[in-house]
Scaffold this motif. Structure first.
Motif, short mmCIF file in Angstrom:
data_model
loop_
_atom_site.label_atom_id
_atom_site.label_comp_id
_atom_site.label_asym_id
_atom_site.label_seq_id
_atom_site.Cartn_x
_atom_site.Cartn_y
_atom_site.Cartn_z
N UNK A 1 0.83 -1.20 0.00
CA UNK A 1 0.00 0.00 0.00
C UNK A 1 0.87 1.25 0.00
N UNK A 2 1.92 1.25 0.81
CA UNK A 2 2.83 2.40 0.86
C UNK A 2 3.47 2.63 -0.50
N UNK A 3 3.91 1.56 -1.14
CA UNK A 3 4.53 1.68 -2.46
C UNK A 3 3.54 2.22 -3.49
N UNK A 4 2.28 1.82 -3.39
CA UNK A 4 1.25 2.32 -4.32
C UNK A 4 1.10 3.82 -4.19
N UNK A 5 0.99 4.31 -2.95
CA UNK A 5 0.83 5.74 -2.71
C UNK A 5 2.06 6.51 -3.19
N UNK A 6 3.25 6.01 -2.88
CA UNK A 6 4.47 6.70 -3.30
C UNK A 6 4.56 6.72 -4.83
N UNK A 7 4.17 5.62 -5.47
CA UNK A 7 4.17 5.60 -6.94
C UNK A 7 3.28 6.68 -7.52
N UNK A 8 2.14 6.90 -6.91
CA UNK A 8 1.23 7.97 -7.37
C UNK A 8 1.84 9.35 -7.12
N UNK A 9 2.52 9.50 -5.99
CA UNK A 9 3.16 10.78 -5.69
C UNK A 9 4.28 11.07 -6.70
N UNK A 10 4.99 10.03 -7.13
CA UNK A 10 6.01 10.20 -8.16
C UNK A 10 5.38 10.72 -9.45
N UNK A 11 4.27 10.12 -9.85
CA UNK A 11 3.57 10.55 -11.06
C UNK A 11 3.19 12.02 -10.97
N UNK A 12 2.59 12.42 -9.85
CA UNK A 12 2.17 13.82 -9.68
C UNK A 12 3.35 14.76 -9.71
N UNK A 13 4.45 14.37 -9.05
CA UNK A 13 5.63 15.23 -9.00
C UNK A 13 6.25 15.40 -10.38
N UNK A 14 6.36 14.29 -11.12
CA UNK A 14 6.96 14.35 -12.47
C UNK A 14 6.10 15.19 -13.40
N UNK A 15 4.80 15.00 -13.36
CA UNK A 15 3.92 15.76 -14.25
C UNK A 15 3.92 17.25 -13.92
N UNK A 16 4.16 17.57 -12.64
CA UNK A 16 4.15 18.97 -12.23
C UNK A 16 5.47 19.67 -12.49
N UNK A 17 6.60 18.92 -12.35
CA UNK A 17 7.88 19.61 -12.43
C UNK A 17 8.96 18.93 -13.24
#
Length: 251
Positions: free
Chosen positions: A23-39
């Motif tokens: 579950x932790x890895x799933x959330x972090x994976x989503x945060x990576x996507x958001x961070x990459x798309x933003x910056x």
């Protein structure tokens, strides 16, 4: 349970299992996507991505998994997209609850969260219905091993932190929301990248839980929320008595 016991939350300590790590890895994976798309995909030029990578490493996410996530998010054909949603309500015994989620389907997430509240003795509320019981703070966390308590206290206060609590495994540092970035940067120069640096909710009013059965019901409620794959953080204002905590830990 999200957060830190001295500032915001009573931690229900239990051994992490494989499902929890997934579950932790799933959330972090989503945060990576958001961070990459933003910056963008370069952590040297994207502070948010750098913070997420540090969080991933602190949770023992393999480097190749991190790199694959960044490459996938940066790809021209990447359709992954996530957004934040926050839900408020009351848990067992009238405990105030704030649930932060990261989702690609807000309808699914809202339905799941509402179902957990309804089935476990809680009630969903409107935006603002419980958040007045909390204040927004900056929260920074370091592993206990990076420095002794006196050193961390001294350096954190010098950097502009409001409070430092050194517990068995971690140093938990509180800042004003607007000071979070500056304090994080200052501490990184001394101790390296923190295992967490984020905005948190800190309760200003506590709701006591003084009997064992209510405490069990409440902790099962929190566990159910945290097990949902879209839930990122759960905050509450419960205050479980030391006597009840001792009984829970003895079981």
């Amino acid at each position: 349970m999200s957060g830190h016991s001295k500032f915001a939350n009573i931690k229900h300590k239990k051994e992490k299992n494989d499902a929890k790590k997934g579950k932790i890895f799933t959330i972090i994976g989503r945060e990576i996507v958001m961070a990459v798309k933003a910056g963008g995909p370069d952590p040297n030029n994207n502070g948010k991505l750098r913070d997420v990578i540090a969080k991933a490493k602190a949770n023992n996410m393999p480097n190749d998994t991190i790199e694959r996530g960044i490459k996938k998010a940066a790809g021209a054909d990447s359709a992954d997209s996530y957004e934040k949603a926050v839900y408020e309500g009351y848990g067992p015994n009238g405990v105030a609850i704030i649930v932060e989620t990261l989702t690609d389907n807000k309808n699914r997430t809202a339905s799941n969260v509402r179902s957990i509240f309804g089935k476990r003795g809680g009630a969903m509320g409107e935006t603002g219905s419980v958040s007045f019981n909390f204040e927004r703070i900056g929260y920074i966390e370091y592993p206990q091993a990076v420095a002794d308590a006196d050193k961390m206290f001294e350096e954190a206060l010098e950097a502009g932190a409001n409070e430092v609590v050194s517990e068995e495994d971690i140093h938990a540092i509180e800042t004003l929301p607007d000071d979070l970035s500056a304090v994080t940067d200052a501490l990184e120069k001394k101790f390296g990248t923190p295992s967490a640096s984020r905005l948190d909710w800190k309760p200003t009013v506590k709701t006591p839980i003084t009997d064992l059965e209510t405490a069990k019901k409440f902790l099962e409620f929190i566990d159910a929320l945290e097990e949902d794959e879209d839930v990122q953080h759960v905050y509450h204002n419960a205050e479980i008595s030391d006597d009840i905590m001792a009984q829970l830990e003895a079981e």
